[in-house]
Design a protein around this motif. Structure first.
Motif, PDB file in Angstrom:
ATOM      1  N   LYS A   2      31.941 -48.737  94.359  1.00 31.86           N
ATOM      2  CA  LYS A   2      33.874 -49.315  94.118  1.00 31.86           C
ATOM      3  C   LYS A   2      34.700 -50.111  94.757  1.00 31.86           C
ATOM      4  N   TYR A   4      37.794 -49.259  95.334  1.00 30.06           N
ATOM      5  CA  TYR A   4      38.952 -48.905  95.068  1.00 30.06           C
ATOM      6  C   TYR A   4      38.966 -47.214  95.523  1.00 30.06           C
ATOM      7  N   SER A   9      44.437 -47.720  91.158  1.00 30.53           N
ATOM      8  CA  SER A   9      43.731 -48.142  90.647  1.00 30.53           C
ATOM      9  C   SER A   9      42.422 -47.661  90.320  1.00 30.53           C
ATOM     10  N   ILE A  12      42.816 -49.073  86.569  1.00 32.46           N
ATOM     11  CA  ILE A  12      42.448 -50.323  85.529  1.00 32.46           C
ATOM     12  C   ILE A  12      41.752 -50.808  86.029  1.00 32.46           C
ATOM     13  N   HIS A  13      40.623 -50.436  86.923  1.00 30.79           N
ATOM     14  CA  HIS A  13      39.366 -51.065  87.694  1.00 30.79           C
ATOM     15  C   HIS A  13      38.335 -50.151  86.741  1.00 30.79           C
ATOM     16  N   TYR A  17      35.168 -52.823  83.534  1.00 32.54           N
ATOM     17  CA  TYR A  17      36.387 -53.984  83.471  1.00 32.54           C
ATOM     18  C   TYR A  17      35.970 -54.721  83.257  1.00 32.54           C
ATOM     19  N   VAL A  25      39.541 -60.818  81.437  1.00 35.55           N
ATOM     20  CA  VAL A  25      39.419 -59.811  82.379  1.00 35.55           C
ATOM     21  C   VAL A  25      39.898 -58.276  81.708  1.00 35.55           C
ATOM     22  N   ASN A  26      39.880 -57.926  80.453  1.00 33.34           N
ATOM     23  CA  ASN A  26      39.754 -56.906  79.627  1.00 33.34           C
ATOM     24  C   ASN A  26      38.304 -57.039  78.441  1.00 33.34           C
ATOM     25  N   LYS A 247      45.710 -48.448  81.760  1.00 33.14           N
ATOM     26  CA  LYS A 247      46.334 -49.219  83.130  1.00 33.14           C
ATOM     27  C   LYS A 247      47.443 -48.816  82.982  1.00 33.14           C
TER      28      LYS A 247
END
Length: 385
Positions: A2, A4, A9, A12-13, A17, A25-26, A247
């Motif tokens: 990780k 983050y 964070s 979102i990640h 991811y 990115v999705n 997200k």
């Protein structure tokens, strides 16, 4: 590894991811029911989408990470999630539930699971001494909400987890009102945490979903068997939508809570209001406990009007806030628990725990707080007899 540290964070990640093959990115929507196999007994990790789907798996890994659990599971609704969890138990087992609990939870226990020799006891889970007295040998689990629906009562999750563990029982916590952004029950000792993801996790009133996270590999294996065997799984596109919504959970919840604090202040200062229920108030039941186990009091409020006000006229006079089932969306929603969310609970039980015919439940949205306040104030004025 990780890259983050904070949950903002991870929202979102976290989980899976993006897409390694294309760089998207999705996570893609794998809208498929089945998968080609390379030979007998040789697949690429997936064989049939009831058993496993890459989009759903990305969501399940995400919620497991957010709740700091061993495994996550996505279901077609919050009630499908609760039903799967209850299916871990067998005829003759007993579940202890909070005295004010979501009406759908009570209904499935009372009208469905009792048909199979499954028992439940209603208890005040905020009172540990009273709770210990209902711990008969057949009790296999506690199912609690904290804050509870709709009176926002707070239960000491850590203390109940220790009590349950001392008797060999599991603790199941419905974390719908708080979300993992505000409270993480597994870190407090719970064994299973569940969500009606329709609410804050979805956040936009556009999908129905349920999520479950377990703390142990053994519980995960059992629940995956039930999920696959009974088939109440979340579909790929709804899984995609839910990942998208999660997200923005932190920014939405911050705005929800900011508005809620403003509305609580308004209601407390209005002579037309008899009672305000909000766990973020210093004089609220369980305030100190909630301060220890949660980031804040959340964005749900319940209140009652004084005598001399017409509750029906209040609902009819609202212009911005919608009278509707559900909660946790970006829009403010108000409901009447006695005839809506908790109508399936017998009147004598409702009134005994404080769910009166005059109780109003408000899910504060992310509109401008002053607009929400203005709508409430004018509806209260119109409701005066």
């Amino acid at each position: 590894m990780k890259n983050y540290e904070f949950i903002e964070s991870a929202l979102i990640h976290g989980g899976i991811y993006g897409d390694e093959r294309t760089g998207a990115v999705n996570t893609p929507v794998y809208q498929t029911s089945t998968y080609m196999q390379d030979g007998l007994g040789k697949n690429r990790g997936y064989e049939y989408s009831r058993t496993g789907n890459p989009t759903r798996e990305a969501l399940e890994l995400l919620i497991a990470e957010l709740e700091n659990g061993d495994a996550g599971f996505a279901f077609a609704s919050g009630m499908a999630a609760i039903t799967a969890v209850l299916s871990l138990f067998k005829s003759g087992d007993r579940i202890v539930i909070s005295s004010n609990v979501y009406g759908g939870t009570f209904r499935v226990l009372d009208k469905v699971f009792q048909n199979f020799g499954f028992h439940y006891t209603i208890a005040d889970t905020t009172d540990l001494e009273a709770l210990s007295k209902v711990l008969t040998p057949d009790v296999k689990a506690f199912l609690i909400e904290s804050p509870a629906n709709p009176l926002l009562t707070v239960t000491d999750i850590k203390a109940v987890a220790e009590l349950a563990r001392s008797k060999g029982a599991l603790l199941v916590v419905d974390n719908t009102f708080s979300t993992p952004y505000i409270q993480r029950p597994l870190e407090l000792g719970a064994d299973i945490v569940l969500h009606s993801a329709t609410k804050y996790l979805g956040g936009h009133s556009d999908l129905i979903a349920g999520l479950v996270v377990v703390r142990s590999k053994e519980l995960g294996e059992r629940l995956h068997f039930i999920q696959n065997a009974t088939g109440g799984i979340l579909q790929p596109f709804d899984s995609f939508l839910l990942i998208r919504s999660i997200k923005t959970l932190s920014v939405r919840m911050d705005r929800h809570v900011e508005n809620t604090l403003e509305i609580v202040k308004l209601l407390k200062g209005n002579d037309a209001i008899k009672t305000v229920y909000y766990p973020g108030l210093p004089d609220a039941q369980g305030y100190d406990i909630n301060q220890k186990q949660a980031k804040n009091g959340g964005a749900m409020i319940s209140f009652e009007l004084q005598d001399g006000y017409d509750i029906r006229k209040f609902f009819e006079s609202l212009k911005l806030i919608a009278l509707a089932e559900s909660l946790g969306g970006v829009e403010s929603l108000v409901c009447h628990p006695a005839t809506m969310t908790h109508a399936s609970i017998p009147k004598e039980i409702r009134e005994k725990v404080g769910i009166t015919d005059g109780l109003i439940r408000l899910s504060v949205g992310i509109e401008h707080g002053k607009d929400i306040a203005k709508d409430l104030e004018q509806a209260i004025r119109e409701a005066k007899l």
